[in-house]
Design an enzyme around this catalytic site. Structure first.
Site, mmCIF file in Angstrom:
data_model
loop_
_atom_site.group_PDB
_atom_site.id
_atom_site.type_symbol
_atom_site.label_atom_id
_atom_site.label_comp_id
_atom_site.label_asym_id
_atom_site.label_seq_id
_atom_site.Cartn_x
_atom_site.Cartn_y
_atom_site.Cartn_z
ATOM 1 N N GLY A 1 1.496 -0.451 7.205
ATOM 2 C CA GLY A 1 0.715 0.150 6.120
ATOM 3 C C GLY A 1 1.508 0.418 4.849
ATOM 4 N N PHE B 1 12.689 2.233 6.736
ATOM 5 C CA PHE B 1 11.643 1.357 7.281
ATOM 6 C C PHE B 1 11.619 -0.001 6.589
ATOM 7 C CE2 PHE B 1 9.276 5.534 8.311
ATOM 8 C CZ PHE B 1 9.907 5.628 9.536
ATOM 9 N N SER C 1 -4.991 10.130 -4.864
ATOM 10 C CA SER C 1 -3.699 9.545 -4.520
ATOM 11 C C SER C 1 -3.602 8.109 -5.026
ATOM 12 C CB SER C 1 -3.586 9.566 -2.999
ATOM 13 O OG SER C 1 -2.598 8.673 -2.565
ATOM 14 N N ASN D 1 6.890 13.080 8.094
ATOM 15 C CA ASN D 1 6.502 11.683 7.892
ATOM 16 C C ASN D 1 7.098 11.147 6.611
ATOM 17 O OD1 ASN D 1 4.120 10.799 9.827
ATOM 18 N ND2 ASN D 1 4.012 12.992 9.445
ATOM 19 N N LYS E 1 -9.842 9.548 0.442
ATOM 20 C CA LYS E 1 -9.575 9.793 -0.991
ATOM 21 C C LYS E 1 -10.472 8.895 -1.853
ATOM 22 C CE LYS E 1 -6.571 13.014 -0.652
ATOM 23 N NZ LYS E 1 -6.982 14.386 -1.001
ATOM 24 N N TYR F 1 -7.087 8.065 6.064
ATOM 25 C CA TYR F 1 -6.732 9.078 5.059
ATOM 26 C C TYR F 1 -6.999 8.551 3.649
ATOM 27 C CZ TYR F 1 -3.786 11.272 1.591
ATOM 28 O OH TYR F 1 -3.343 11.830 0.417
ATOM 29 N N ARG G 1 7.397 -0.081 8.502
ATOM 30 C CA ARG G 1 6.342 0.818 8.988
ATOM 31 C C ARG G 1 5.000 0.221 8.588
ATOM 32 N NH1 ARG G 1 6.195 6.958 6.778
ATOM 33 N NH2 ARG G 1 5.718 5.885 4.827
HETATM 34 N N1 UDP Z 1 10.497 5.906 4.527
HETATM 35 C C1 UDP Z 1 11.599 5.522 5.301
HETATM 36 N N2 UDP Z 1 11.952 6.328 6.351
HETATM 37 C C2 UDP Z 1 11.283 7.484 6.660
HETATM 38 C C3 UDP Z 1 10.173 7.851 5.859
HETATM 39 C C4 UDP Z 1 9.800 7.030 4.803
HETATM 40 O O1 UDP Z 1 12.225 4.505 5.053
HETATM 41 O O2 UDP Z 1 11.647 8.148 7.643
HETATM 42 C C5 UDP Z 1 10.107 5.059 3.381
HETATM 43 C C6 UDP Z 1 8.701 4.499 3.488
HETATM 44 O O3 UDP Z 1 8.706 3.272 4.180
HETATM 45 C C7 UDP Z 1 8.321 4.348 2.030
HETATM 46 C C8 UDP Z 1 9.085 5.458 1.319
HETATM 47 O O4 UDP Z 1 10.110 5.861 2.230
HETATM 48 O O5 UDP Z 1 8.789 3.137 1.524
HETATM 49 C C9 UDP Z 1 8.217 6.645 1.000
HETATM 50 O O6 UDP Z 1 7.526 7.021 2.163
HETATM 51 P P1 UDP Z 1 6.697 8.367 2.268
HETATM 52 O O7 UDP Z 1 6.154 8.458 3.677
HETATM 53 O O8 UDP Z 1 7.533 9.509 1.787
HETATM 54 O O9 UDP Z 1 5.525 8.181 1.199
HETATM 55 P P2 UDP Z 1 4.395 7.055 1.061
HETATM 56 O O10 UDP Z 1 4.825 6.204 -0.076
HETATM 57 O O11 UDP Z 1 4.280 6.326 2.347
HETATM 58 O O12 UDP Z 1 3.192 7.847 0.735
#
Ligand code: UDP
Length: 356
Positions: free
Chosen positions: A309, A229, A135, A209, A164, A160, A307
């Protein structure tokens, strides 16, 4: 290309986690390319419907073993039925970032043990070619863009992500020790979408998620409102930027990686890394707008807190994959979102019972 297909014919490839989201699309890509995929999955986070969906696309149900990769004996039993396996793609792993923060033991135990076990299995069975599902999270928060494979591995944001990284270090050590393996680690950016035919797609259990399944579930009325987020990131519109890649394009990268491992590897052990992304970043707000355009639906959304992280921005330099694997993404963002939406509509009609 046709001649390569002839060479691939009947070459058996184990796909651990082959009933999962990326795994099932990869099984389809392998079968289309002329390989013979064999699914290994414990179905802890996948639905039996997936096999039907795959069969609707490729015209047959692939061999499937309900096995947990932590059980070496069970894995070795597959080789009794199939003594001629040529390669293995290892997807089977837990993948929820938030859950991994709360339950690190579960993540380390499953993801690391499985990794070690499938490698032992390959060594015992004389299978040299392994594709490891990694990833872009291994890059942590990069300071330059686009991100190429030479960028440093940085502290992972979650257990997680760390599993990886450990997976990659593990293979590095195996190769240093001269174990007879040729490994390609594919560093995925953000897979989205579904098979164009809508026969397979993502089946998130519970509240999704990831952004795109949350969007499609909101648009269809399962969720009320999407929360963005954070909109105070140092990005053009303040929302996070990601490199969203169509899952079927991502799946094809595995076929290309296997071709390289099986047909081009010499006698020496080897390990290579490839970014698998489109090379283009989109913000959360851009994704919402693109989704509204392709679905014709207004998406209810509000701005919420950041969010934990989340990195502000990450997108790939995928040129190495093009140069050395002959692979590049073909679907654009609208097509990927359209296929995700078509799949959500199909899911509503399928009314699958939840498992897991
Ligand atoms: N995101 C958001 N609302 C949600 C889920 C995700 O704004 O309900 C945003 C998140 O902060 C990130 C992007 O969408 O900037 C992609 O998030 P995702 O969890 O799909 O993948 P990640 O990049 O975290 O692996």
């Amino acid at each position: 290309m046709e001649s390569l297909k002839v060479h691939r014919e009947q070459r058996k490839i184990i796909v651990t986690g082959g009933a999962g989201y990326i795994g099932s699309h990869t099984v389809v890509a392998l079968a289309r390319a002329g390989y013979h995929p064999i699914i290994v999955d414990d179905f802890s986070n996948s639905h039996p419907y997936v096999l039907e969906g795959i069969s609707n696309v490729i015209g047959y149900t692939p061999d499937c073993y309900q096995i947990n990769c932590r059980d070496l004996k069970d894995l070795n039993n597959i080789a009794k039925d199939h003594p001629d396996i040529q390669g293995l793609i290892h997807f089977a792993a837990y993948k929820l970032v938030g859950e991994s923060v709360k339950e690190p033991i579960k993540y380390y135990e499953n993801n690391i043990d499985s990794n070690i076990n499938v490698t032992k299995f390959c060594l015992e069975q004389g299978i040299k070619s392994i594709v490891f599902s990694s990833s872009c999270t291994v890059y942590g928060e990069p300071d330059k863009f686009p991100v190429s494979e030479e960028f440093p591995i940085k502290t992972a944001e979650s257990p997680y992500g760390r599993t990886k990284q450990i997976g990659e270090y593990f293979f590095e050590d195996c190769i240093k020790a001269g174990l007879p393996l040729n490994v390609i680690s594919l560093r995925y950016f953000n897979p989205i979408g579904a098979e164009e035919s809508s026969e397979i797609g993502e089946l998130p259990l519970g509240v999704p998620n990831n952004l795109v399944p949350y969007i499609t579930q909101t648009a269809i009325g399962i969720r009320e409102t999407l929360t963005v987020f954070g909109d105070d990131y140092p990005t053009p519109d303040g929302t996070c930027v990601r490199d969203y890649i169509h899952v079927s394009d991502l799946a094809k990268a595995h076929t290309a990686a296997l071709d390289k491992l099986i047909f081009e590897s010499g006698d020496d052990s080897s390990l290579e890394y490839f970014n698998i992304g489109t090379g283009r970043g989109y913000s959360v707000l851009e994704i919402i707008r693109a989704f509204e355009k392709v679905s014709g639906k207004k998406l209810s959304h509000k701005i919420g807190k950041r969010r934990e992280g989340d990195v502000p921005m990450i997108y790939a330099d995928p040129s190495k994959a093009f140069k050395e694997l002959g692979w590049r993404a073909e679907f654009n963002i609208e097509e990927a979102l359209e296929h995700a939406w078509k799949w959500e509509l199909k899911l509503r009609d399928l009314k699958l019972k939840k498992t897991g």
